[in-house]
Every structure is written in structure tokens, then in C-alpha cells.
Design an enzyme around this catalytic site. Structure first.
Site, PDB file in Angstrom:
ATOM      1  N   ASN A   7       0.883  -1.172   0.000  1.00 27.95           N
ATOM      2  CA  ASN A   7       0.000   0.000   0.000  1.00 27.95           C
ATOM      3  C   ASN A   7       0.920   1.221   0.000  1.00 27.95           C
ATOM      4  O   ASN A   7       1.464   1.608   1.035  1.00 27.95           O
ATOM      5  CB  ASN A   7      -0.895  -0.033   1.240  1.00 27.95           C
ATOM      6  CG  ASN A   7      -1.861   1.126   1.277  1.00 27.95           C
ATOM      7  OD1 ASN A   7      -1.796   2.039   0.443  1.00 27.95           O
ATOM      8  ND2 ASN A   7      -2.756   1.109   2.249  1.00 27.95           N
ATOM      9  N   ARG A  95      -2.555  -2.128  -3.456  1.00 26.87           N
ATOM     10  CA  ARG A  95      -3.784  -1.360  -3.246  1.00 26.87           C
ATOM     11  C   ARG A  95      -3.754  -0.137  -4.155  1.00 26.87           C
ATOM     12  O   ARG A  95      -2.777   0.617  -4.165  1.00 26.87           O
ATOM     13  CB  ARG A  95      -3.865  -0.909  -1.796  1.00 26.87           C
ATOM     14  CG  ARG A  95      -5.092  -0.064  -1.569  1.00 26.87           C
ATOM     15  CD  ARG A  95      -5.123   0.492  -0.174  1.00 26.87           C
ATOM     16  NE  ARG A  95      -6.368   1.238  -0.030  1.00 26.87           N
ATOM     17  CZ  ARG A  95      -6.485   2.315   0.733  1.00 26.87           C
ATOM     18  NH1 ARG A  95      -5.458   2.778   1.405  1.00 26.87           N
ATOM     19  NH2 ARG A  95      -7.634   2.943   0.810  1.00 26.87           N
ATOM     20  N   HIS A 184     -13.154   2.471  -0.066  1.00 29.33           N
ATOM     21  CA  HIS A 184     -13.139   1.429   0.977  1.00 29.33           C
ATOM     22  C   HIS A 184     -13.773   0.123   0.474  1.00 29.33           C
ATOM     23  O   HIS A 184     -14.228  -0.702   1.267  1.00 29.33           O
ATOM     24  CB  HIS A 184     -13.929   1.854   2.246  1.00 29.33           C
ATOM     25  CG  HIS A 184     -13.373   3.025   2.981  1.00 29.33           C
ATOM     26  ND1 HIS A 184     -14.177   3.910   3.669  1.00 29.33           N
ATOM     27  CD2 HIS A 184     -12.114   3.466   3.151  1.00 29.33           C
ATOM     28  CE1 HIS A 184     -13.440   4.843   4.236  1.00 29.33           C
ATOM     29  NE2 HIS A 184     -12.172   4.592   3.925  1.00 29.33           N
ATOM     30  N   ARG A 245     -12.476  14.963   7.800  1.00 23.36           N
ATOM     31  CA  ARG A 245     -13.221  15.292   6.566  1.00 23.36           C
ATOM     32  C   ARG A 245     -14.688  15.561   6.892  1.00 23.36           C
ATOM     33  O   ARG A 245     -15.279  14.854   7.709  1.00 23.36           O
ATOM     34  CB  ARG A 245     -13.116  14.134   5.572  1.00 23.36           C
ATOM     35  CG  ARG A 245     -11.721  13.970   4.996  1.00 23.36           C
ATOM     36  CD  ARG A 245     -11.645  12.800   4.056  1.00 23.36           C
ATOM     37  NE  ARG A 245     -10.807  11.745   4.591  1.00 23.36           N
ATOM     38  CZ  ARG A 245     -10.837  10.481   4.181  1.00 23.36           C
ATOM     39  NH1 ARG A 245     -11.656  10.118   3.229  1.00 23.36           N
ATOM     40  NH2 ARG A 245     -10.041   9.587   4.707  1.00 23.36           N
ATOM     41  N   GLU A 388      -7.918  -5.652   5.118  1.00 22.81           N
ATOM     42  CA  GLU A 388      -7.761  -5.324   3.702  1.00 22.81           C
ATOM     43  C   GLU A 388      -6.555  -6.035   3.081  1.00 22.81           C
ATOM     44  O   GLU A 388      -6.590  -6.407   1.911  1.00 22.81           O
ATOM     45  CB  GLU A 388      -7.659  -3.807   3.529  1.00 22.81           C
ATOM     46  CG  GLU A 388      -9.000  -3.141   3.818  1.00 22.81           C
ATOM     47  CD  GLU A 388      -8.938  -1.634   3.884  1.00 22.81           C
ATOM     48  OE1 GLU A 388      -9.066  -1.005   2.838  1.00 22.81           O
ATOM     49  OE2 GLU A 388      -8.760  -1.096   4.990  1.00 22.81           O
TER      50      GLU A 388
END
Ligand code: AMP
Length: 409
Positions: A7, A95, A184, A245, A388
Site C-alpha cells: 500500500n 492497493r 473502501h 473530513r 484489507e
């Protein structure tokens, strides 16, 4: 087969090496502060076993290539390493944040795929260039090793136009690809698969709402195993209230900020992404700090918790209306897995819609999948740790051995 999962961020590379015969994590590491005067490379070998050990080096890491070489050095360390050489790595899964409309599933990387990922950079200017750096370095360092791109957006490519189109001039969609993509996806798909397995039902017959609450937050409506709506939008800014956010806001606030406060578009972008959400309301973006502040009487922290959990509840209601029948509601990621208060407040008052949490089950602290609804709740409510890296490794193996069915996730 040993799979390396990468990643790659703008100044960091997270990596994990998994042995897919047992799905054991052999090593998990991080290269940080790439391009800064001093960086760090660290790696935990054989985590969670009696032989667990850690290696850490502080040194300047000039670029992603240096970072990846240092990671490989730790993985192949004579004394503590988990593989003899690079040749022991069977395949690599990367990823990739944005796959645009082109990528509906994980894809073996070749020059055409690289070009297509490059083509999506305008849609994810902060993420895709860093993901590409990681891929290009890995292609150089591991020539001949099969490499797979696993996209955060891919799972959501089943969302129908009524849910992905914004009510904007249609040619903005046709010519500028402005639409909802969702993110996601690897996490939502993984916990949905786990939930179906735990409920003893094929995923293709499950209607689920998956709630990923971490630093970034999103919720997905899953009908018969396929994503049909999700809260994150064209960028990872829409929907739920996140650490820093904003989630949903009136788009005219941009105009107001510009006209009345004189802010330019770069500053507005920074403020909505980095200074809003929980942090914007109360100054803290970590939920643990918010709970401590609430306990100390901080009213803004209490308000931040209230705003976030209200938004969660509102979207759970919306997605129940979208799905009609809901078999399972799944909480995952840092907050979703650990925070019983956020979970209970997010479903408060939904008993009349068939969602009832058992307080004692909800408060149990276990790092494993668990059912937290009452025995009579029409909708089963689950807490399922996301993974993940494992999901990316499974997708990678599935492309290496396409004849073998992928393990049901
Ligand atoms: P993630 O992005 O999934 O790594 O989640 C990170 C976030 O999870 C942190 O910013 C915290 O807000 C939250 N978190 C982690 N551990 C806990 C905990 N024990 N209780 C509440 N929130 C937590």
C-alpha cells in the site's frame, strides 16, 4: 504461495507478507517519511506467534525505490527475516485507490493497465500517483513476478446510475467522469463476505449494510452481495462525518467561503479535508480523545460525537429504505470495531425498524467477529474486524490460480 501486499502512499509504504497456504501473516511493516531528511523502516516478523520479533532502522529514505529495497532487506534479514530471497515471493498485490469506471475487479498489471491507472490520476490526484510509484518500483525490483492491482472503487462499480449520478449537467459525467465512485470497497467486500459466512448464507443472497468507521468513514448498501449504493462519492469527502473530513455539506458553502471569507479553492479543499469532521467541531479527530474530553465535560466533544452518530443513523435509515429487507448490519474499522458507544448511538431508536443491540454483547471487548444484536432482532448486527491486506492477498492468489475458486471472503 507467499504474497506481498503493498500500500504505497505519498511518503510511506505499508507492506505485509502473507503465506497463503495458511493465510498467516509472516511480516508486517512500514516505511515512513520517504523524501524527508530522516525516515524509518520497521517490520514485525511472525506477528502474534511465539517467534514474534521486530526490526527497525532510522535512516534517510530518498525515494520509493530505496524504501522498497529497505523493506526487502528486512524481509530477507539473515537473522530474523521470513524469506531467503526476493525469489520466494510468489506474487504482489497493490492497493490502488481509484480505478475509475474502467476497473470492475482486481486486474493483473501490464503496460495497458498502468496507462489506465495513470489516466485516473485527475480523479484521485493525492492517491493514485503514490500508488503508481509503488507499482513501478515493484515492477522494477521484481521482474517476472505477477503483480495485481486491487482497486478501492471496484466493488462499487455495481452501483446503478440512479445512485451514482449527481444531478448535474450530464456532459460533466460524459466528458469529465463526474459521478459517485465510492471507496473502501476492499473493506466493505471483505466484511460482507465474512458476515455472510458467519450467518451461514451465500453472500449472493444477503442484503447487508456495512459501516466502515475509521479515520475515513463510509457506509455501503449491499443487495444480493453487490454494492448498490455507498456514501463516499467522486472523492473520499462525501457522506459520513470523518476524523478530519466534513462528509456531506451544502455545496453552496464553497461559494459562501469564497465570497465572504475570501478563501481560494485550494484553501477550501484543505479545510474540508484536513480541518473539518470531528476535528473541525471539537479539535480532536481521534475518537479515544473525544471520549476522554466528553468525560472531562467538554461540550464540543459531546456535540461532535452527537453529530457523527446522528449522521450514521440517518444513513442506516436511508440504506434500509434502499434495500427493503436487511439481513445484517456490520460495523468495522478502528471506531466500528472498538467503540461500543458509537455503535449503540448509531442504531439508537431503530428498534422499530428491526435493529436491536444487546448492551452486554455490544460492550464485550474482543478482537474477533461477534454478533451484538439481541436474539430477537430482525436484523443481525455484527462487529467484524476488517482485513484489507488479507483481502488483497486473496484477490491476488485468485488471479495467479484462476482455475481455483477464491476462498469465500
Ligand atoms: P482506522 O482508520 O481503521 O485505523 O481507524 C482509526 C481510528 O479508530 C482512530 O482515529 C480512532 O478514532 C479509532 N479508534 C481506534 N481504537 C479505538 C478505540 N479503542 N476506541 C475508540 N476509537 C478507536
Amino acid at each position: 504461495m507467499k504474497i506481498l501486499v503493498i500500500n504505497s502512499g505519498s511518503s510511506s509504504i505499508k507492506f505485509q507478507l502473507l503465506d497463503m497456504s495458511s493465510e498467516q501473516v509472516l511480516a508486517s511493516g512500514l516505511v515512513e517519511r520517504i523524501g524527508e531528511p530522516m525516515g524509518t523502516v520497521k517490520c514485525t516478523m511472525r506477528p502474534g506467534t511465539e517467534k514474534q520479533s521486530a526490526l527497525k532502522r532510522d535512516l534517510p529514505v530518498a525515494d520509493h525505490q530505496t524504501g522498497m529495497l529497505l523493506a526487502v532487506e528486512l524481509l530477507t534479514d539473515k537473522a530474523q527475516g521470513v524469506v531467503g530471497s526476493r525469489a520466494d515471493i510468489g506474487a504482489i498485490g497493490h492497493r490502488v485507490v481509484h480505478g475509475g469506471e474502467r476497473f470492475h475487479q482486481p486486474t493483473v498489471i501490464d503496460s495497458a493497465v498502468l496507462a489506465a491507472i495513470r489516466d485516473t490520476v485527475p480523479l484521485a490526484p493525492l492517491h493514485n500517483p503514490a500508488n503508481l510509484d509503488g507499482i513501478e518500483v515493484a515492477l522494477r525490483l521484481f521482474p517476472g513476478v505477477l503483480q495485481v492491482a486491487v482497486f478501492d472503487t471496484a466493488f462499487h462499480q455495481s452501483i446503478p446510475p440512479r445512485a451514482y449520478l449527481y444531478a448535474l449537467p450530464y456532459d460533466w459525467y460524459e466528458h469529465h467522469r463526474i459521478r459517485r465512485y465510492g471507496f473502501h470497497g476492499t473493506s466493505h467486500k471483505y466484511v460482507a463476505g465474512e458476515c455472510a459466512r458467519l450467518m451461514g448464507k451465500p453472500l449472493a443472497r444477503c442484503n447487508l449494510i456495512t459501516v466502515h468507521l475509521g479515520n475515513g468513514c463510509s457506509m455501503t448498501a449491499i443487495e444480493n452481495g453487490r454494492s448498490i449504493d455507498t456514501t463516499l462519492g467522486m472523492t473520499p469527502l462525501e457522506g459520513l462525518v470523518m476524523g478530519t473530513r466534513s462528509g456531506d455539506i451544502d455545496p453552496a458553502i464553497h461559494v459562501f467561503l469564497h465570497r465572504n471569507l475570501g478563501l481560494d479553492i485550494e484553501e477550501i479543499d484543505r479545510l474540508l479535508n484536513k480541518e473539518s469532521g470531528l476535528k473541525g467541531i471539537c479539535g480532536y479527530n481521534d475518537m479515544r480523545d473525544i471520549h476522554s474530553a466528553v468525560a472531562a465535560g467538554d461540550r464540543r466533544a459531546a456535540l461532535a460525537l452527537d453529530v457523527q452518530t446522528y449522521r450514521n443513523r440517518k444513513y442506516i435509515g436511508a440504506f434500509m429504505a434502499v434495500l427493503g429487507r436487511v439481513d445484517g448490519l456490520v460495523f468495522t474499522a478502528g471506531i466500528g470495531e472498538n467503540d461500543d458507544q458509537v455503535r449503540s448511538r448509531s442504531v439508537q431508536g431503530l428498534e422499530c425498524f428491526g435493529i436491536a443491540i444487546d448492551p452486554e454483547r455490544n460492550q464485550r471487548r474482543l478482537n474477533e467477529p461477534r454478533l451484538i444484536s439481541t436474539d430477537t432482532s430482525a436484523v443481525q448486527v455484527w462487529v467484524i474486524p476488517t482485513n484489507e491486506e488479507l483481502a488483497i492477498a486473496r484477490e491476488t492468489v485468485a488471479l495467479v490460480n484462476p482455475q481455483e475458486p477464491m476462498k469465500e471472503t
